[in-house]
Design a protein around this motif. Structure first.
Motif, short mmCIF file in Angstrom:
data_model
loop_
_atom_site.label_atom_id
_atom_site.label_comp_id
_atom_site.label_asym_id
_atom_site.label_seq_id
_atom_site.Cartn_x
_atom_site.Cartn_y
_atom_site.Cartn_z
N UNK A 83 0.85 -1.19 0.00
CA UNK A 83 0.00 0.00 0.00
C UNK A 83 0.89 1.24 0.00
N UNK A 84 0.68 2.10 -0.97
CA UNK A 84 1.42 3.37 -1.01
C UNK A 84 0.56 4.46 -0.38
N UNK A 85 1.13 5.11 0.61
CA UNK A 85 0.39 6.17 1.30
C UNK A 85 0.55 7.49 0.56
N UNK A 86 -0.54 8.21 0.51
CA UNK A 86 -0.58 9.45 -0.27
C UNK A 86 -1.13 10.57 0.61
N UNK A 87 -0.57 11.76 0.44
CA UNK A 87 -1.11 12.95 1.11
C UNK A 87 -1.80 13.84 0.09
N UNK A 88 -2.93 14.39 0.49
CA UNK A 88 -3.67 15.29 -0.39
C UNK A 88 -3.50 16.72 0.11
N UNK A 89 -3.06 17.61 -0.78
CA UNK A 89 -2.86 19.00 -0.36
C UNK A 89 -3.90 19.88 -1.03
N UNK A 90 -4.83 20.38 -0.23
CA UNK A 90 -5.86 21.25 -0.78
C UNK A 90 -7.22 20.57 -0.81
N UNK A 91 -8.07 20.88 0.17
CA UNK A 91 -9.36 20.21 0.27
C UNK A 91 -10.46 21.12 -0.26
N UNK A 92 -10.33 21.53 -1.51
CA UNK A 92 -11.42 22.22 -2.18
C UNK A 92 -12.35 21.19 -2.79
N UNK A 114 -4.86 14.78 4.77
CA UNK A 114 -5.10 15.90 3.88
C UNK A 114 -4.73 17.18 4.60
N UNK A 115 -4.45 18.22 3.82
CA UNK A 115 -4.07 19.51 4.39
C UNK A 115 -4.86 20.63 3.73
N UNK A 116 -5.22 21.62 4.56
CA UNK A 116 -5.88 22.79 4.03
C UNK A 116 -5.62 23.95 4.98
N UNK A 117 -6.07 25.14 4.57
CA UNK A 117 -5.90 26.29 5.47
C UNK A 117 -7.22 26.71 6.10
N UNK A 118 -8.32 26.22 5.57
CA UNK A 118 -9.64 26.65 6.03
C UNK A 118 -9.91 26.13 7.45
N UNK A 119 -10.09 27.04 8.41
CA UNK A 119 -10.32 26.61 9.80
C UNK A 119 -11.60 25.78 9.96
N UNK A 120 -12.54 25.95 9.05
CA UNK A 120 -13.75 25.14 9.09
C UNK A 120 -13.46 23.67 8.80
N UNK A 121 -12.43 23.44 8.02
CA UNK A 121 -12.12 22.08 7.60
C UNK A 121 -11.07 21.43 8.47
N UNK A 122 -10.09 22.23 8.90
CA UNK A 122 -9.00 21.68 9.70
C UNK A 122 -9.55 21.05 10.98
N UNK A 123 -9.11 19.85 11.27
CA UNK A 123 -9.57 19.15 12.47
C UNK A 123 -10.72 18.21 12.19
N UNK A 124 -11.34 18.33 11.01
CA UNK A 124 -12.43 17.41 10.67
C UNK A 124 -11.88 16.25 9.83
N UNK A 125 -12.79 15.38 9.42
CA UNK A 125 -12.42 14.27 8.54
C UNK A 125 -13.36 14.25 7.35
N UNK A 126 -12.86 13.81 6.22
CA UNK A 126 -13.73 13.52 5.07
C UNK A 126 -13.38 12.12 4.59
N UNK A 127 -14.39 11.29 4.48
CA UNK A 127 -14.15 9.91 4.07
C UNK A 127 -13.18 9.20 5.00
N UNK A 128 -13.18 9.62 6.25
CA UNK A 128 -12.30 8.98 7.23
C UNK A 128 -10.87 9.48 7.21
N UNK A 129 -10.59 10.47 6.38
CA UNK A 129 -9.23 11.00 6.29
C UNK A 129 -9.13 12.30 7.07
N UNK A 130 -8.19 12.38 8.00
CA UNK A 130 -8.06 13.59 8.81
C UNK A 130 -7.50 14.76 7.99
N UNK A 131 -8.02 15.94 8.28
CA UNK A 131 -7.55 17.16 7.62
C UNK A 131 -6.76 17.99 8.61
N UNK A 132 -5.51 18.24 8.28
CA UNK A 132 -4.65 19.05 9.13
C UNK A 132 -4.44 20.42 8.52
#
Lengths: 209, 209
Positions: A83-92, A114-132
């Motif tokens: 399994x290759x782990x991937x990071x997603x940058x930008x949760x638009x 995943x990473x984003x700058x939006x404080x609404x998104x940071x700290x939540x999860x989408x599809x089980x993936x944490x957003x930092x």
DNA sequence: TATAAGTCGTGATTAATTTCACAATTAAGT
DNA sequence: ACTTAATTGTGAAATTAATCACGACTTATA
């Protein structure tokens, strides 16, 4: 690396073959010919046979290919076990589409953060993936070798530099920016606007009829 | 069609060149060399010169290319003056990304309508583009020649058939399904999972160092 | 068993694309 | 006016990819 002789054009088609073989297996098919596969994936049947032949004689003359055998073979070749782990940058919108896609089902890749700058998104999860927060990129991303870039073009260069500094090996770049990286980093560009324009250009200048 | 001699590989790069020339002009640059352009778009400079040469002698030896002249030339060649209307089918995350993208700024294409089944979305607008119910597709889509398919794979075949019946000429297909169309319809496939898998495969088997 | 139909694997060919490398030309500096 | 550095456009070579076409083998059927 014994697979170095495989043409790049072939390598790009392998994941496609793999997915269709998987479909076939789920449909309960046990054998398939290059002709049938050709109809399904829209690749010339001679090309398919040639592609397969780089890995040896996988089929039987007059019979075709055994779906299970072929799948097992590709599983190993495509490293479907690792399994290759991937990071997603930008949760638009585009980034969110990836997070909901759940590649892992048929795939050897998994988005693990995943990473984003939006404080609404940071700290939540989408599809089980944490957003930092993207400020925490350096602290979190260690060990991840592949990144998907779905951020505005204006951020592309600075984020790329940070990824490279943290030792990333591959970037799937969806920004329109053509990013600059050291030689040892591989970048694949997917430029949605260019794809659409190219389609329109072909329609006008390369009529099919 | 006098442009029929242009290699397809060249045609695919034209929109990319066009966009970077636009950037240069906005930056106030008046001249550019194939070498500079090469650094920016990551295409070998000899390839760029060859690409341009299919359209005639657009540059000057020892000088390079005049940005404005080149841009004017591409504007005509790429039909930047004509606007191609596009319909978007499927307003999920990926579809929404397209609606917010606003291609029209640098482009000859404009999404003029979108379709979905979600009653929450139908009747609203995103980025100024109206969203209709997909049941109304036949009534609304007349005259539109290009469609972007951002729907689940399971719907791909039936929607494609309906688009073809309504006389669509080109489809940009983001579903993993390899859709079947008559000869006169052009389909470009962009398969996000395959792109990611291919990148990972290249990283493992084609080391850059 | 004999025959027919189907299918692979691949040598050979053709096509497409990229890259090299350099003569010709231009611009700029002195 | 001369020299130097830069840069194009392109013939030729190299590389990469797609396609043709057929011998060899397999399966199914009678």
């Amino acid at each position: 690396m014994d697979q170095n002789k495989i043409p790049q054009a072939t390598a790009k088609r392998l994941p496609l073959y793999y997915r269709f073989l998987n479909n076939l297996q789920h449909q309960g098919k046990t054998r398939v010919s290059s002709k049938e596969l050709s109809d399904a994936v829209k690749v010339d049947s001679a090309t398919i046979r040639r592609d397969f032949s780089y890995f040896g004689a996988l089929g039987k003359k007059g019979y075709g290919y055994n779906v299970e055998y072929l799948l097992g073979f590709f599983r190993k070749t495509l490293d479907q076990d690792e399994l290759t782990e991937v990071a997603l940058i930008g949760v638009g919108n585009l980034g969110t589409a990836f997070l909901n896609y759940n590649f892992v089902k048929n795939n050897n890749t998994k988005i693990v953060m995943a990473f984003d700058t939006d404080p609404e998104k940071v700290g939540t999860e989408i599809g089980g993936i944490p957003i930092y927060h993207i400020d925490d990129l350096e602290g979190k991303i260690s060990g991840v070798k592949v990144a998907i870039l779905t951020i505005p073009a204006s951020e592309a260069d600075s984020v790329t530099d940070r990824l490279v500094t943290k030792g990333i090996s591959g970037i799937l770049n969806f920004t329109p920016a053509r990013i600059t990286v050291p030689e040892h980093v591989r970048v694949h560009h997917i430029d949605l606007a260019v794809e659409l324009q190219a389609l329109v250009y072909f329609l006008k200048h390369y009529p099919l009829d």
